[in-house]
Write an enzyme that holds these catalytic residues in place. Structure first.
Site, PDB file in Angstrom:
ATOM      1  N   HIS A   1       0.827  -1.205   0.000  1.00  0.00           N
ATOM      2  CA  HIS A   1       0.000   0.000   0.000  1.00  0.00           C
ATOM      3  C   HIS A   1       0.864   1.260   0.000  1.00  0.00           C
ATOM      4  O   HIS A   1       0.532   2.258  -0.649  1.00  0.00           O
ATOM      5  CB  HIS A   1      -0.906   0.018   1.233  1.00  0.00           C
TER       6      HIS A   1
ATOM      7  N   ASP B   1      -5.608   5.963   1.559  1.00  0.00           N
ATOM      8  CA  ASP B   1      -5.689   4.558   1.170  1.00  0.00           C
ATOM      9  C   ASP B   1      -7.078   3.988   1.432  1.00  0.00           C
ATOM     10  O   ASP B   1      -7.789   4.423   2.344  1.00  0.00           O
ATOM     11  CB  ASP B   1      -4.641   3.766   1.955  1.00  0.00           C
TER      12      ASP B   1
END
Length: 471
Positions: free
Chosen positions: A24, A123
């Site tokens: 990520h 995110d």
């Protein structure tokens, strides 16, 4: 709280909030590099103290980027000092829960800042930032480190909340009926976080709230490109009713930033220069690169069978594996394959390895970052999906794009070394179809990010939106 600030002329201000896991963190760093290189924005990047070193290449390339450093929230399930998912296997659920406690400190920071951000890019594992943005009256843009296909399945699961008829049958199939091509997967291949919710484990409702909070996001940034996933990008835009979907990929460090990519993920037992020198001695496309990302840990049996398959195949290879696995490599393996194999313990400079002319095949766990890096390099793939969105990605690679072949499936599967040896050998000698398509896909990827390409145009539209926000 630690804040680094650089005096700049007043520009629209964006706060970037990552999720602390390698798969990520790396793409959102690449996105931030791209935003900063374009200019026109004041950027603040949030991090916790122990994750701050991961920002070094980005901050060296763009000293104007501000950092906001807040302590990692304490959680009884996370040992003290752990701030990155790579240091705590199977930690995604507790990491997601812990990070929600950053809401109040960030709210305080916003309200005390003389010129706070007008938008948040965060995110998809930080859905709580959508509520934060709503409270502040600003826009939250979701960043997906998964592709459009993977993100579509996540949206489907958390919006439709499907359930198996027989919870004891892991092979029961779930149909993603609203997604293009109506893909089907056995339940054991469905998102483990979603299955955790269905099983009623502690914090199940918290997981549901965290992911469903993403649904009203003002916009979505996807690390993909139109030529790769047009149907699924159209689904995100049209069927979900969000016309602000920006496919800006493949996000990739530029030449001015490339020197930092060798250490973006951590240290290695072999220097990048030594790896490149070893590859320089090999013929074009004769090397198989083997790597399973930052999270997957092979068992003793899996490691031994993989080592045996590599040894029996006779192929040249580079194998990057976790340090925890190094003690289960068969005794004498490295000595026996010394003339044609290179073992890298801990982190490998994957972008550099894949881009070398000698590497023709990639045995991968199908993480989205790895997939894109192989596509940009024009490398055919062998898939061993293990979890998360990897089964979705493998389906895209094998069944739709036809640039890969499956060799194994599942975190607990153990390959047969003889069969694996055969597939490895054929992959470097008889894979003209996959290799040809991989080279064609590489051209599409590179064209997408060139001036006038699909991703280039979309990125400019995104920048227009960000820089036109009212101050």
């Amino acid at each position: 709280m630690t804040i680094s600030s650089n005096k700049t002329t007043k520009k629209p201000h964006v706060l970037v909030i990552p999720f602390p896991a390698q798969g990520h963190l790396i793409p959102i760093l690449d996105l931030t590099h791209k935003l900063a290189a374009h200019g026109g924005l004041t950027i603040t990047f949030f991090t916790t103290p122990k994750n701050l070193p991961f920002l070094d290449p980005l901050l060296s390339a763009h000293p104007s980027i501000n950092t906001l450093v807040l302590p990692f929230p304490s959680d009884p399930s996370i040992p003290e000092g752990i701030e990155n998912a790579k240091d705590l296997p199977n930690s995604m659920k507790v990491m997601i829960r812990a990070l929600t406690r950053l809401h109040d400190p960030l709210l305080h920071w916003f309200k005390s800042h003389p010129s706070p951000p007008q938008s948040i890019i965060s995110d998809m594992f930080t859905g709580w930032t959508c509520r934060l943005a709503s409270e502040l009256g600003i826009r939250r843009i979701l960043f997906s480190p998964s592709g459009a296909f993977g993100l579509s399945t996540i949206y489907f699961l958390w919006s439709e909340l499907p359930k198996p008829q027989n919870t004891d049958d892991k092979n029961e199939v779930v149909s993603f009926t609203k997604i293009p091509n109506s893909p089907k997967f056995p339940w054991w291949q469905v998102s483990p976080l979603y299955r955790s919710y269905l099983s009623g484990e502690p914090d199940s409702d918290h997981l549901k709230d965290a992911f469903r909070a993403n649904l009203p996001s003002w916009g979505i940034i996807v690390n993909s490109f139109t030529e790769l996933e047009k149907d699924y990008l159209d689904y995100l835009e049209k069927d979900l009713g969000n016309d602000r979907v920006w496919a800006v990929g493949p996000l990739f460090p530029g030449d001015d930033y490339l020197s930092g990519t060798t250490q973006r993920g951590g240290s290695s037992s072999v220097k990048a220069e030594e790896i490149m020198s070893w590859l320089d001695k090999r013929e074009d496309n004769e090397v198989v690169y083997v790597c399973f990302g930052s999270q997957a840990l092979l068992t003793k049996d899996q490691t031994e069978q993989l080592a045996s398959g590599l040894e029996k195949s006779g192929v040249h290879f580079v194998w990057s594996l976790k340090d925890k696995n190094c003690d289960v490599i068969p005794s004498g393996f490295e000595d026996r394959v010394a003339e044609r194999g290179l073992v890298i313990k801990e982190w490998a400079p994957q972008v550099l390895v894949l881009s070398h002319r000698a590497v023709g095949v990639f045995l991968t766990h199908c993480g989205w970052n790895s997939l894109l890096e192989a596509i940009v390099a024009g490398v055919a793939m062998l898939t061993w999906a293990m979890g998360a969105d990897q089964f979705v990605n493998a389906k895209l690679l094998v069944d739709e794009l036809k640039v890969a072949k499956r060799v194994c499936e599942g975190r607990e599967s153990v390959p047969d070394s003889d069969e694996l040896a055969r597939v490895l050998f054929e992959s470097v000698s008889e894979n003209e179809g996959e290799k040809t398509r991989a080279v064609e896909l590489r051209e599409s990827a590179l064209n997408a990010i060139k001036d006038g390409g699909s991703s280039n145009k979309v990125f400019r539209c995104l920048m227009d939106q960000l820089t036109s926000l009212e101050l």
